[in-house]
Design a protein around this motif. Structure first.
Motif, PDB file in Angstrom:
ATOM      1  N   GLU A  27       4.131  -3.901   2.853  1.00  0.00           N
ATOM      2  CA  GLU A  27       4.679  -3.315   3.506  1.00  0.00           C
ATOM      3  C   GLU A  27       5.603  -2.048   2.471  1.00  0.00           C
ATOM      4  OE1 GLU A  27       8.968  -2.977   7.117  1.00  0.00           O
ATOM      5  OE2 GLU A  27       7.481  -4.788   6.871  1.00  0.00           O
ATOM      6  N   ARG A  28       6.707  -2.493   1.645  1.00  0.00           N
ATOM      7  CA  ARG A  28       7.072  -1.999   0.897  1.00  0.00           C
ATOM      8  C   ARG A  28       6.604  -1.120  -0.636  1.00  0.00           C
ATOM      9  NH1 ARG A  28      12.688  -4.600   1.237  1.00  0.00           N
ATOM     10  NH2 ARG A  28      11.724  -6.686   1.021  1.00  0.00           N
ATOM     11  N   VAL A  29       5.380  -1.627  -1.133  1.00  0.00           N
ATOM     12  CA  VAL A  29       4.601  -1.062  -2.163  1.00  0.00           C
ATOM     13  C   VAL A  29       3.388  -1.720  -1.968  1.00  0.00           C
ATOM     14  CG1 VAL A  29       4.980  -2.072  -4.111  1.00  0.00           C
ATOM     15  CG2 VAL A  29       6.982  -1.776  -3.723  1.00  0.00           C
ATOM     16  N   LYS A  30       3.568   0.189  -2.983  1.00  0.00           N
ATOM     17  CA  LYS A  30       1.338  -0.150  -3.309  1.00  0.00           C
ATOM     18  C   LYS A  30       0.928  -0.449  -4.381  1.00  0.00           C
ATOM     19  CE  LYS A  30      -2.107   3.276  -1.841  1.00  0.00           C
ATOM     20  NZ  LYS A  30      -2.087   4.608  -0.555  1.00  0.00           N
ATOM     21  N   LEU A  31       0.332  -0.945  -4.775  1.00  0.00           N
ATOM     22  CA  LEU A  31      -0.517  -1.347  -6.151  1.00  0.00           C
ATOM     23  C   LEU A  31      -1.823   0.169  -6.554  1.00  0.00           C
ATOM     24  CD1 LEU A  31       0.612  -4.779  -7.243  1.00  0.00           C
ATOM     25  CD2 LEU A  31       1.706  -2.761  -7.609  1.00  0.00           C
ATOM     26  N   THR A  32      -1.485   0.638  -6.780  1.00  0.00           N
ATOM     27  CA  THR A  32      -2.724   1.379  -6.638  1.00  0.00           C
ATOM     28  C   THR A  32      -3.456   2.182  -8.721  1.00  0.00           C
ATOM     29  OG1 THR A  32      -3.689   3.815  -6.849  1.00  0.00           O
ATOM     30  CG2 THR A  32      -2.087   4.231  -7.691  1.00  0.00           C
ATOM     31  N   PRO A  33      -4.824   1.580  -8.508  1.00  0.00           N
ATOM     32  CA  PRO A  33      -5.727   1.785 -10.378  1.00  0.00           C
ATOM     33  C   PRO A  33      -4.785   3.237 -11.041  1.00  0.00           C
ATOM     34  CG  PRO A  33      -7.134   1.372  -8.202  1.00  0.00           C
ATOM     35  CD  PRO A  33      -6.397   1.436  -7.316  1.00  0.00           C
ATOM     36  N   MET A  79       2.100  -2.076 -13.460  1.00  0.00           N
ATOM     37  CA  MET A  79       2.678  -3.412 -14.335  1.00  0.00           C
ATOM     38  C   MET A  79       0.331  -3.971 -13.025  1.00  0.00           C
ATOM     39  SD  MET A  79       4.213  -6.676 -11.981  1.00  0.00           S
ATOM     40  CE  MET A  79       5.334  -5.998 -11.998  1.00  0.00           C
ATOM     41  N   GLY A  80       0.455  -5.005 -14.528  1.00  0.00           N
ATOM     42  CA  GLY A  80      -1.253  -5.384 -14.118  1.00  0.00           C
ATOM     43  C   GLY A  80      -1.872  -6.314 -14.680  1.00  0.00           C
ATOM     44  N   TYR A  81      -2.613  -7.348 -15.082  1.00  0.00           N
ATOM     45  CA  TYR A  81      -3.996  -8.037 -15.143  1.00  0.00           C
ATOM     46  C   TYR A  81      -4.698  -8.188 -16.834  1.00  0.00           C
ATOM     47  CZ  TYR A  81      -4.311  -9.037 -10.151  1.00  0.00           C
ATOM     48  OH  TYR A  81      -4.003  -9.355  -8.894  1.00  0.00           O
ATOM     49  N   THR A  82      -3.752  -9.142 -17.468  1.00  0.00           N
ATOM     50  CA  THR A  82      -4.609  -9.089 -18.757  1.00  0.00           C
ATOM     51  C   THR A  82      -5.112 -10.187 -18.651  1.00  0.00           C
ATOM     52  OG1 THR A  82      -3.849  -8.557 -21.385  1.00  0.00           O
ATOM     53  CG2 THR A  82      -2.049  -9.686 -20.176  1.00  0.00           C
ATOM     54  N   ASN A  83      -6.100 -10.407 -20.490  1.00  0.00           N
ATOM     55  CA  ASN A  83      -6.273 -11.659 -20.806  1.00  0.00           C
ATOM     56  C   ASN A  83      -6.995 -12.746 -19.623  1.00  0.00           C
ATOM     57  OD1 ASN A  83      -4.645 -12.095 -23.312  1.00  0.00           O
ATOM     58  ND2 ASN A  83      -3.110 -12.758 -22.672  1.00  0.00           N
ATOM     59  N   THR A  84      -7.898 -11.822 -18.682  1.00  0.00           N
ATOM     60  CA  THR A  84      -8.559 -12.156 -17.120  1.00  0.00           C
ATOM     61  C   THR A  84      -9.680 -12.769 -17.734  1.00  0.00           C
ATOM     62  OG1 THR A  84      -7.302 -10.557 -16.492  1.00  0.00           O
ATOM     63  CG2 THR A  84      -9.420 -11.842 -15.259  1.00  0.00           C
ATOM     64  N   HIS A 114      12.970  -3.762  -4.759  1.00  0.00           N
ATOM     65  CA  HIS A 114      12.820  -5.292  -3.577  1.00  0.00           C
ATOM     66  C   HIS A 114      11.371  -4.862  -4.995  1.00  0.00           C
ATOM     67  CE1 HIS A 114      12.374  -0.878  -1.796  1.00  0.00           C
ATOM     68  NE2 HIS A 114      10.945  -0.458  -1.625  1.00  0.00           N
ATOM     69  N   VAL A 115      11.094  -3.870  -5.750  1.00  0.00           N
ATOM     70  CA  VAL A 115       9.913  -3.446  -6.147  1.00  0.00           C
ATOM     71  C   VAL A 115       9.140  -4.312  -7.149  1.00  0.00           C
ATOM     72  CG1 VAL A 115       8.728  -1.818  -7.908  1.00  0.00           C
ATOM     73  CG2 VAL A 115      10.215  -1.297  -5.527  1.00  0.00           C
ATOM     74  N   THR A 116       9.728  -4.925  -7.644  1.00  0.00           N
ATOM     75  CA  THR A 116       9.395  -5.936  -8.981  1.00  0.00           C
ATOM     76  C   THR A 116       9.008  -7.380  -8.129  1.00  0.00           C
ATOM     77  OG1 THR A 116      11.148  -5.175 -10.906  1.00  0.00           O
ATOM     78  CG2 THR A 116       9.455  -7.140 -10.695  1.00  0.00           C
ATOM     79  N   THR A 117       9.723  -7.910  -6.941  1.00  0.00           N
ATOM     80  CA  THR A 117       8.697  -8.911  -6.196  1.00  0.00           C
ATOM     81  C   THR A 117       7.539  -8.710  -5.268  1.00  0.00           C
ATOM     82  OG1 THR A 117      11.442  -9.826  -5.799  1.00  0.00           O
ATOM     83  CG2 THR A 117       9.513 -10.174  -3.939  1.00  0.00           C
ATOM     84  N   ASN A 118       7.795  -7.439  -4.768  1.00  0.00           N
ATOM     85  CA  ASN A 118       6.289  -6.412  -4.339  1.00  0.00           C
ATOM     86  C   ASN A 118       5.765  -6.608  -5.307  1.00  0.00           C
ATOM     87  OD1 ASN A 118       6.517  -5.941  -0.784  1.00  0.00           O
ATOM     88  ND2 ASN A 118       9.058  -6.440  -2.082  1.00  0.00           N
ATOM     89  N   ALA A 119       5.608  -6.236  -6.034  1.00  0.00           N
ATOM     90  CA  ALA A 119       4.385  -6.167  -7.445  1.00  0.00           C
ATOM     91  C   ALA A 119       3.348  -7.684  -7.206  1.00  0.00           C
ATOM     92  CB  ALA A 119       4.924  -4.727  -8.202  1.00  0.00           C
TER      93      ALA A 119
END
Length: 240
Positions: free
Chosen positions: A20-26, A103-108, A130-135
């Motif tokens: 509702e409050r945060v969007k992660l986009t590539p 923020m993202g993924y690594t060592n996948t 709220h940003v860090t928790t939502n991300a």
């Protein structure tokens, strides 16, 4: 928003993730790199506990991080973190008012059904919101939820300098469990003594003048997720 094919080299499908409050986009350099540099340039303390130095300009960031680390590695997916709450902003059009960091993924590892949440650099104006928790919550949902909504991974880990208690406490509140302290895990070039493990330098060390650091290793696995998922969603929705 569709990311250019040249900007994505991840071993799993990459899609936008949204609460509702945060969007992660590539992360797309042409859209996001300058926003990151401009937003981070005044805060060199962002890199106190990681082996990066402040970047000289946008192209320096792109060369060292995007071209040097992200694009060549199929285990990395980098996201731009967009705050949806600032009045009058459009999350599909990132600006300095709503671009909150990366923020993202690594060592996948598809073979081992595991990944690590990393590149967690939230700009100071958006910290303690709220940003860090939502991300983090969005990345956990996508990684650990079963298909077709998630990837169905078994393990998500988090690494932080042992002295970075803010980072460690933040993910422990979301259910991550401390598994180990990896002593002398990294070498930092330069004078980041605040990140050092405090041990003396050995005579004849092959890299004199560098500091050794210890790493806290935490993880949240699929069976943890079954009991923690509701609590993470509640934390993401918290208003105070």
């Amino acid at each position: 928003m569709t990311a250019a094919a040249s900007d994505i080299n991840f071993c799993f499908p990459v899609r936008e993730l949204e609460s509702e409050r945060v969007k992660l986009t590539p992360f797309i350099p042409d859209l996001h790199a300058d926003l990151y540099f401009q937003g981070s340039a005044a805060y060199p303390e962002l890199y106190d506990f990681i082996p990066w130095e402040a970047f000289t300009d946008t192209s320096d960031f792109v060369k060292k991080v995007i071209e040097g680390c992200v694009r060549p590695d199929t285990g990395i997916a980098l996201y731009a973190v967009i705050d949806k709450t600032p009045t009058g902003t459009n999350p599909s059009k990132p600006t300095s008012a709503n671009f909150a960091g990366i923020m993202g993924y690594t060592n996948t590892s598809p073979a081992n059904l595991s990944t690590e949440i990393s590149y967690a650099l939230i700009l100071p104006p958006f910290q303690r919101t709220h940003v860090t928790t939502n991300a983090i919550g969005l990345l956990l949902q996508y990684a650990l939820d079963s298909p077709p909504h998630g990837l169905g991974l078994r393990r998500v880990q988090w690494k932080a300098n042992r002295l970075n208690t803010k980072s460690i406490n933040a993910v422990q509140r979301l259910g991550f469990k401390l598994e180990a302290i990896l002593r002398y895990d990294r070498i930092f070039v330069g004078s980041k003594t605040n990140a050092a493990n405090g041990e003396r330098e050995r005579a004849g060390d092959p890299r004199p003048g560098t500091v050794g650091t210890d790493t806290a290793l935490l993880a949240l696995c699929w069976d943890d997720w079954e009991s923690e998922r509701a609590r993470v969603l509640q934390a993401m929705d918290r208003r105070s």
